[in-house]
Design a protein around this motif. Structure first.
Motif, PDB file in Angstrom:
ATOM      1  N   THR A 122       0.736  -1.085  -0.115  1.00 58.73           N
ATOM      2  CA  THR A 122       0.107  -0.110  -0.047  1.00 58.73           C
ATOM      3  C   THR A 122       0.955   1.130   0.040  1.00 58.73           C
ATOM      4  OG1 THR A 122      -1.642  -1.087   1.147  1.00 58.73           O
ATOM      5  CG2 THR A 122      -1.834   1.264   1.084  1.00 58.73           C
ATOM      6  N   THR A 123       2.149   1.148   0.691  1.00 57.21           N
ATOM      7  CA  THR A 123       2.741   2.306   0.757  1.00 57.21           C
ATOM      8  C   THR A 123       3.433   2.712  -0.491  1.00 57.21           C
ATOM      9  OG1 THR A 123       3.327   2.131   3.112  1.00 57.21           O
ATOM     10  CG2 THR A 123       4.843   3.574   1.954  1.00 57.21           C
ATOM     11  N   ARG A 124       3.951   1.577  -1.313  1.00 55.95           N
ATOM     12  CA  ARG A 124       4.521   1.674  -2.555  1.00 55.95           C
ATOM     13  C   ARG A 124       3.614   2.365  -3.331  1.00 55.95           C
ATOM     14  NH1 ARG A 124       7.613  -3.390  -1.580  1.00 55.95           N
ATOM     15  NH2 ARG A 124       9.646  -2.688  -1.365  1.00 55.95           N
ATOM     16  N   ASN A 125       2.391   1.812  -3.522  1.00 58.97           N
ATOM     17  CA  ASN A 125       1.282   2.109  -4.466  1.00 58.97           C
ATOM     18  C   ASN A 125       1.016   3.619  -4.279  1.00 58.97           C
ATOM     19  OD1 ASN A 125       1.275  -0.533  -5.561  1.00 58.97           O
ATOM     20  ND2 ASN A 125      -0.465  -1.002  -4.266  1.00 58.97           N
ATOM     21  N   VAL A 126       0.838   4.084  -3.058  1.00 59.10           N
ATOM     22  CA  VAL A 126       0.311   5.586  -2.776  1.00 59.10           C
ATOM     23  C   VAL A 126       1.571   6.506  -2.903  1.00 59.10           C
ATOM     24  CG1 VAL A 126      -0.372   7.297  -1.001  1.00 59.10           C
ATOM     25  CG2 VAL A 126      -1.544   4.948  -1.027  1.00 59.10           C
ATOM     26  N   LEU A 127       2.792   6.118  -2.549  1.00 61.83           N
ATOM     27  CA  LEU A 127       3.656   7.085  -2.778  1.00 61.83           C
ATOM     28  C   LEU A 127       4.129   7.265  -3.936  1.00 61.83           C
ATOM     29  CD1 LEU A 127       5.978   6.603   0.496  1.00 61.83           C
ATOM     30  CD2 LEU A 127       3.918   8.164   0.183  1.00 61.83           C
ATOM     31  N   GLY A 128       3.915   6.107  -4.770  1.00 59.63           N
ATOM     32  CA  GLY A 128       4.442   5.990  -6.407  1.00 59.63           C
ATOM     33  C   GLY A 128       3.593   6.978  -7.392  1.00 59.63           C
ATOM     34  N   THR A 129       2.563   7.457  -6.659  1.00 61.69           N
ATOM     35  CA  THR A 129       1.571   8.464  -7.524  1.00 61.69           C
ATOM     36  C   THR A 129       1.899   9.889  -7.324  1.00 61.69           C
ATOM     37  OG1 THR A 129      -0.170   8.404  -5.790  1.00 61.69           O
ATOM     38  CG2 THR A 129      -0.265   6.637  -7.572  1.00 61.69           C
ATOM     39  N   VAL A 130       2.615  10.219  -6.334  1.00 63.40           N
ATOM     40  CA  VAL A 130       3.008  11.725  -6.073  1.00 63.40           C
ATOM     41  C   VAL A 130       4.732  11.799  -6.044  1.00 63.40           C
ATOM     42  CG1 VAL A 130       1.236  11.853  -4.366  1.00 63.40           C
ATOM     43  CG2 VAL A 130       3.505  11.052  -3.505  1.00 63.40           C
ATOM     44  N   ALA A 131       4.934  13.290  -6.292  1.00 65.93           N
ATOM     45  CA  ALA A 131       6.244  13.775  -6.526  1.00 65.93           C
ATOM     46  C   ALA A 131       6.992  13.424  -4.834  1.00 65.93           C
ATOM     47  CB  ALA A 131       6.223  14.894  -6.915  1.00 65.93           C
ATOM     48  N   SER A 132       8.382  13.370  -5.277  1.00 65.09           N
ATOM     49  CA  SER A 132       9.200  13.092  -3.943  1.00 65.09           C
ATOM     50  C   SER A 132       9.169  14.424  -3.119  1.00 65.09           C
ATOM     51  CB  SER A 132      10.292  12.932  -4.502  1.00 65.09           C
ATOM     52  OG  SER A 132      11.107  14.032  -5.327  1.00 65.09           O
ATOM     53  N   ASN A 133       8.781  15.698  -3.798  1.00 65.43           N
ATOM     54  CA  ASN A 133       8.665  16.774  -2.915  1.00 65.43           C
ATOM     55  C   ASN A 133       7.499  16.832  -2.040  1.00 65.43           C
ATOM     56  OD1 ASN A 133      11.095  17.981  -3.775  1.00 65.43           O
ATOM     57  ND2 ASN A 133      10.011  19.108  -5.600  1.00 65.43           N
ATOM     58  N   ASP A 134       6.363  16.027  -2.399  1.00 61.71           N
ATOM     59  CA  ASP A 134       5.320  15.891  -1.731  1.00 61.71           C
ATOM     60  C   ASP A 134       5.432  15.025  -0.530  1.00 61.71           C
ATOM     61  OD1 ASP A 134       3.963  17.688  -3.114  1.00 61.71           O
ATOM     62  OD2 ASP A 134       3.368  15.936  -4.468  1.00 61.71           O
ATOM     63  N   ILE A 135       6.202  14.014  -0.785  1.00 59.34           N
ATOM     64  CA  ILE A 135       6.844  13.176   0.392  1.00 59.34           C
ATOM     65  C   ILE A 135       7.521  13.789   1.471  1.00 59.34           C
ATOM     66  CG2 ILE A 135       7.637  10.890   0.896  1.00 59.34           C
ATOM     67  CD1 ILE A 135       7.055   9.804  -1.928  1.00 59.34           C
ATOM     68  N   LEU A 136       8.566  14.630   0.956  1.00 58.65           N
ATOM     69  CA  LEU A 136       9.692  15.041   1.668  1.00 58.65           C
ATOM     70  C   LEU A 136       9.024  16.201   2.525  1.00 58.65           C
ATOM     71  CD1 LEU A 136      12.574  14.979  -0.517  1.00 58.65           C
ATOM     72  CD2 LEU A 136      12.149  13.613   1.447  1.00 58.65           C
ATOM     73  N   SER A 137       7.872  16.714   2.176  1.00 56.64           N
ATOM     74  CA  SER A 137       7.278  17.968   2.791  1.00 56.64           C
ATOM     75  C   SER A 137       6.747  17.713   4.133  1.00 56.64           C
ATOM     76  CB  SER A 137       6.144  18.680   2.115  1.00 56.64           C
ATOM     77  OG  SER A 137       5.279  17.747   2.034  1.00 56.64           O
ATOM     78  N   THR A 138       6.532  18.737   4.973  1.00 50.45           N
ATOM     79  CA  THR A 138       6.190  18.520   6.318  1.00 50.45           C
ATOM     80  C   THR A 138       4.635  18.145   6.262  1.00 50.45           C
ATOM     81  OG1 THR A 138       5.767  20.530   6.729  1.00 50.45           O
ATOM     82  CG2 THR A 138       7.875  19.714   7.481  1.00 50.45           C
ATOM     83  N   ASP A 139       3.710  18.676   5.257  1.00 48.61           N
ATOM     84  CA  ASP A 139       2.225  18.626   5.207  1.00 48.61           C
ATOM     85  C   ASP A 139       2.080  17.047   4.146  1.00 48.61           C
ATOM     86  OD1 ASP A 139      -0.169  18.861   5.077  1.00 48.61           O
ATOM     87  OD2 ASP A 139      -0.296  20.422   3.564  1.00 48.61           O
ATOM     88  N   ARG A 140       2.382  15.899   4.896  1.00 46.36           N
ATOM     89  CA  ARG A 140       2.037  14.743   4.273  1.00 46.36           C
ATOM     90  C   ARG A 140       1.009  13.899   4.879  1.00 46.36           C
ATOM     91  NH1 ARG A 140       8.032  12.315   5.256  1.00 46.36           N
ATOM     92  NH2 ARG A 140       7.945  12.640   7.584  1.00 46.36           N
ATOM     93  N   ALA A 141       0.193  14.773   5.733  1.00 47.84           N
ATOM     94  CA  ALA A 141      -0.842  14.060   6.564  1.00 47.84           C
ATOM     95  C   ALA A 141      -1.936  13.295   5.504  1.00 47.84           C
ATOM     96  CB  ALA A 141      -1.642  14.998   7.346  1.00 47.84           C
ATOM     97  N   ALA A 142      -2.018  14.083   4.509  1.00 48.14           N
ATOM     98  CA  ALA A 142      -3.104  13.389   3.397  1.00 48.14           C
ATOM     99  C   ALA A 142      -2.744  12.020   2.870  1.00 48.14           C
ATOM    100  CB  ALA A 142      -3.359  14.412   2.322  1.00 48.14           C
ATOM    101  N   LEU A 143      -1.186  11.933   2.610  1.00 48.51           N
ATOM    102  CA  LEU A 143      -0.595  10.666   2.236  1.00 48.51           C
ATOM    103  C   LEU A 143      -0.647   9.603   3.155  1.00 48.51           C
ATOM    104  CD1 LEU A 143       2.581  12.044   0.494  1.00 48.51           C
ATOM    105  CD2 LEU A 143       0.477  11.428  -0.706  1.00 48.51           C
ATOM    106  N   MET A 144      -0.581   9.808   4.353  1.00 56.57           N
ATOM    107  CA  MET A 144      -0.528   8.899   5.468  1.00 56.57           C
ATOM    108  C   MET A 144      -2.028   8.292   5.587  1.00 56.57           C
ATOM    109  SD  MET A 144       1.983  10.062   8.332  1.00 56.57           S
ATOM    110  CE  MET A 144       1.390  11.690   8.532  1.00 56.57           C
ATOM    111  N   LEU A 145      -2.655   9.448   5.541  1.00 52.92           N
ATOM    112  CA  LEU A 145      -4.642   8.844   5.630  1.00 52.92           C
ATOM    113  C   LEU A 145      -4.916   8.003   4.326  1.00 52.92           C
ATOM    114  CD1 LEU A 145      -7.155   9.412   6.936  1.00 52.92           C
ATOM    115  CD2 LEU A 145      -7.506  11.277   5.522  1.00 52.92           C
ATOM    116  N   ARG A 146      -4.389   8.102   3.053  1.00 50.55           N
ATOM    117  CA  ARG A 146      -4.443   7.374   1.936  1.00 50.55           C
ATOM    118  C   ARG A 146      -3.851   5.776   2.234  1.00 50.55           C
ATOM    119  NH1 ARG A 146      -2.377  10.034  -3.356  1.00 50.55           N
ATOM    120  NH2 ARG A 146      -2.965   8.158  -4.304  1.00 50.55           N
TER     121      ARG A 146
END
Length: 311
Positions: A122-146
């Motif tokens: 699940t982590t690979r699938n979700v993080l593979g759809t966004v850019a690395s800057n979105d993952i490295l930013s502090t505002d990634r609560a939406a990614l963890m919720l997905r």
């Protein structure tokens, strides 16, 4: 006496059977009563429970919220910039009967390993759809919720309820760190150069405005000075003209005295002029040109005649 001999073992056997038929469920647990491996009873409420001794057995599962740390996971975001992600999940056993059917006798350890696989996918699938800057930013609560929502659906088949998923740490792979640092340094150098260029441009504008102001102020001051000087010269000339008109002879005398003073102050010891030059009029007489004109107009004295000779 013989009855007591037989009753005592019978009492012990009855006591053992009674104890074996009773079990206690703690408030932090859920229990299943199994008979030959099949589920015959589910005991979720804390308290006493009963089972058939020697035929049925009790399996207990933790009813508390459990935590599971994932091993570092390498993911590839949409911009093909690989990242290493550390995550952990909190979950609980929601349906013990389905949990037993899904994992069998392996219990919680098997369920944890299967949950690891679900979370990693699940982590690979979700993080593979966004850019690395979105993952490295502090505002990634939406990614963890997905990630959590996607894991909930798959974990439900194991009888588990995923409560939360968190990304603890997100790093670059060691082989990419140097290239990333170099790129960051280049970006900062570019930003610094842009700031310096903007500063120089602003300084140049300020200097140009200051120079223009200096020229304008100097020009205005020179204009006012010329106007004042012209007015003073006009007033002086008017005074001279008035003085000349009142007494032309005194005016000529004053101008001659001024010329004499300037000549004396110049330090020159000689001057070549015609003897008849008007410059020396007041050096020859205090009447100047008038004296010269009078001398020129006086009649010539008669020539002396010699006395007659006597006979």
């Amino acid at each position: 006496m013989r009855k007591s001999i037989f009753l005592l073992p019978a009492f012990v056997v009855v006591l053992i059977v009674a104890i074996s038929s009773v079990f206690i469920v703690d408030e932090r647990e859920k229990a299943l009563v199994l008979q030959f491996g099949q589920i015959v009873k589910v005991q979720e409420d804390p308290g006493l429970g009963f089972k058939i001794p020697f035929i049925q057995n009790v399996v207990r599962y933790d009813d508390r919220i459990l935590s599971r740390d994932l091993d570092p996971l390498e993911v590839t975001p949409s911009d093909d910039r690989r990242l290493v992600v550390d995550a952990f999940a909190r979950y609980r056993i929601a349906d013990v009967q389905q949990f037993r059917q899904a994992v069998g006798a392996g219990g919680e350890e098997v369920a944890a390993r299967r949950l690891d696989g679900i979370l990693r996918d699940t982590t690979r699938n979700v993080l593979g759809t966004v850019a690395s800057n979105d993952i490295l930013s502090t505002d990634r609560a939406a990614l963890m919720l997905r990630i959590r929502n996607n894991a909930i659906a798959e974990a439900r088949s194991l009888g588990l309820e995923v409560i939360d998923v968190r990304l603890k740490r997100t790093d670059l792979p060691p082989e990419n760190l140097n290239a990333t640092y170099e790129r960051m340094i280049a970006e900062r150098d570019r930003e610094a150069a842009d700031e310096i260029a903007r500063g120089n441009e602003a300084a140049q504008r300020t200097r140009a405005a200051a120079d223009r102001t200096v020229v304008e102020v100097t020009s205005e001051a020179n204009r006012l000075a010329e106007v004042t000087r012209g007015e003073a010269d006009a007033e002086r000339n008017a005074i001279f003209a008035e003085a000349f008109g009142a007494d032309p002879e005194f005016f000529e005398f004053y101008r001659s005295m001024t010329a004499y003073e300037r000549f004396a102050a110049s330090g020159r010891s000689s001057m070549v002029l015609s003897p008849n030059s008007e410059f020396f009029n007041y050096l020859q007489s205090d009447q100047g040109q008038a004296a010269n004109r009078s001398a020129a107009q006086a009649p010539a004295a008669p020539a002396a005649t010699a006395p007659a000779a006597s006979n």
